[in-house]
Motif scaffolding. Structure first.
Motif, mmCIF file in Angstrom:
data_model
loop_
_atom_site.group_PDB
_atom_site.id
_atom_site.type_symbol
_atom_site.label_atom_id
_atom_site.label_comp_id
_atom_site.label_asym_id
_atom_site.label_seq_id
_atom_site.Cartn_x
_atom_site.Cartn_y
_atom_site.Cartn_z
ATOM 1 N N LEU A 9 0.830 -1.197 0.000
ATOM 2 C CA LEU A 9 0.000 0.000 0.000
ATOM 3 C C LEU A 9 0.865 1.247 0.000
ATOM 4 O O LEU A 9 1.783 1.387 0.813
ATOM 5 N N TRP B 150 -3.244 0.229 -8.407
ATOM 6 C CA TRP B 150 -3.893 -0.356 -7.236
ATOM 7 C C TRP B 150 -4.095 0.647 -6.114
ATOM 8 O O TRP B 150 -5.086 0.575 -5.378
ATOM 9 N N ASP B 151 -3.195 1.604 -5.976
ATOM 10 C CA ASP B 151 -3.372 2.588 -4.900
ATOM 11 C C ASP B 151 -4.565 3.494 -5.155
ATOM 12 O O ASP B 151 -5.211 3.959 -4.200
ATOM 13 N N ARG C 180 -7.427 1.420 -3.894
ATOM 14 C CA ARG C 180 -7.431 1.226 -2.446
ATOM 15 C C ARG C 180 -7.723 2.515 -1.688
ATOM 16 O O ARG C 180 -8.146 2.468 -0.528
ATOM 17 N N HIS C 181 -7.520 3.662 -2.326
ATOM 18 C CA HIS C 181 -7.800 4.943 -1.670
ATOM 19 C C HIS C 181 -9.112 5.565 -2.159
ATOM 20 O O HIS C 181 -9.421 6.704 -1.804
ATOM 21 N N VAL D 98 -9.742 -5.437 -4.110
ATOM 22 C CA VAL D 98 -9.306 -4.595 -2.993
ATOM 23 C C VAL D 98 -10.471 -4.272 -2.057
ATOM 24 O O VAL D 98 -10.334 -3.444 -1.150
ATOM 25 N N LEU E 232 -13.279 -2.781 -2.883
ATOM 26 C CA LEU E 232 -13.889 -1.485 -3.198
ATOM 27 C C LEU E 232 -15.368 -1.696 -3.515
ATOM 28 O O LEU E 232 -15.709 -2.464 -4.425
ATOM 29 N N ARG F 88 -14.474 -4.622 3.887
ATOM 30 C CA ARG F 88 -13.999 -4.991 2.554
ATOM 31 C C ARG F 88 -13.527 -6.442 2.472
ATOM 32 O O ARG F 88 -13.411 -7.000 1.387
#
Length: 372
Positions: free
Chosen positions: A174, A254-255, A258-259, A286, A288, A333
């Protein structure tokens, strides 16, 4: 174990892990190598320089220029998409006795609802499908409707494999929040939204861009923000409604997921006849929360995990309402992540190929490989 060549494109940009086609190409090749096969990814960079050396990507996995391809050295050649088979033809490999042709979409012999290739483009793809049906030992498609259409148009054979999309089992660590501002909720549309060229889907792009603009404007009016991440014709996006983040390397993407607070999927029409949304796998990988227009062959994943909502295509107000609900109502999640890791990783997708190849390689040496 087998020696496998994978072919997708001879374009120099083809190995940039931004577009989903290249991502699938490399991830499936890597998964086959992890299962014990020696895999060469035959790429188009410096393709006319056969003296270029192979590039090792890890155990049993190499990049090799197409100019160095010696098709007889391989037990299996696996192509990806219509252009992968066309590339194989151009480089003299279509006569190999064990070709597996993977298709992302199957087109019909006429324009039809739910398949967003039309006219000359669809006709060219259908001609390629005919050649695949005549020469490839196996065909792999991503959905049951695709398999049914293939059999209806190219013969009721048993040599059509069902291999849907997937997501990575292992992710990069992450990283820091990559978004340019702190507006919440953050809604992300991550992936290809097409262009108007002959290799893309111009009508689909126009529809998707229009929906993104409309949903983005409605979301902004209610305090949120829609971000678009990935390749496509950004000139069609309204900068007052959508925040375009550009193309981002796969590892870095991916970040953004994830954010984010919600993952968005919109359809190019009333339904997708046989082409699934790979975004759904990645969003759920992830955890989401995912809000999608219904009609994709794999949108059941949202219901299977209970981690989002499906909305009928064209009901944009409902799409915004569902998005705002999902941003706060689905905090846990982990169940969605666990579901993807159990059922929808690239290794799981490579296993049918692995079993098939091992079965065929175990045949007596005096029994030649022939199309079933």
């Amino acid at each position: 174990m087998a020696r496998i060549a994978t072919v997708c494109t001879d374009e120099r940009r083809g190995t940039r892990l931004v577009d989903m086609s290249a991502i699938r190409w490399y991830r499936m090749s890597s998964a086959l190598a992890e299962l014990g096969h020696d895999v060469d990814i035959l790429h188009g960079r410096l393709k006319w320089r056969p003296i270029q050396r192979p590039n090792s990507l890890g155990p049993r996995l190499r990049e090799v220029p197409l100019g160095r391809a010696r098709w007889g050295d391989y037990d299996v050649v696996k192509t990806l998409f219509h252009r992968g088979f066309e590339t194989l033809e151009r480089f003299g490999g279509a006569g190999h006795p064990f070709v597996i042709s993977k298709l992302g979409s199957v087109v019909d012999d006429h324009d039809r609802d739910g398949i967003y290739f039309y006219g000359a483009q669809r006709e060219a793809f259908f001609r390629t499908q005919r050649r695949i049906a005549e020469t490839s030992r196996y065909v792999a498609v991503i959905s049951e409707p695709a398999r049914a259409l293939w059999r209806a148009r190219h013969g009721p054979t048993d040599d059509v494999l069902l291999v849907p999309g997937a997501a990575d089992a292992r992710l990069p660590d992450l990283g820091a929040d990559p978004f340019p501002d702190a507006v919440r909720p953050r809604v992300v549309f991550a992936g290809n939204f097409y262009t108007g060229d002959r290799r893309s889907q111009g009508a689909a792009h126009e529809t998707i861009a229009g929906k993104l603009n409309a949903v983005g404007a409605a979301l902004r009016a209610r305090g949120g923000a829609l971000y678009v991440l990935g390749p496509g014709d950004a000139d069609s996006l309204d900068p007052d409604a959508v925040r375009y983040l550009g193309e981002v390397p796969y590892a870095a993407s991916w970040d953004y997921l994830r954010h984010a607070d919600v993952g968005r999927v919109v359809s190019a029409g009333a339904f997708m006849h046989n082409n699934e949304s790979t975004k759904i796998y990645h969003y759920l990988r992830v955890g989401l929360p995912t809000v999608s227009e219904s009609g994709f062959p794999n949108d059941h994943l949202i219901e299977d995990t209970g981690h989002g909502r499906l909305v009928e295509p064209g009901h944009l107000d409902e799409l915004v309402d569902a998005t705002l609900w999902a941003a706060t109502a689905l905090p846990d999640r982990r169940p969605a992540v666990d579901h993807i890791l159990r059922h929808h990783t690239w290794r799981r997708r490579a296993e049918p190929y692995d079993r098939l190849i091992r079965e065929q390689m175990a045949r007596p040496p005096d029994e030649p490989l022939t199309k079933p």
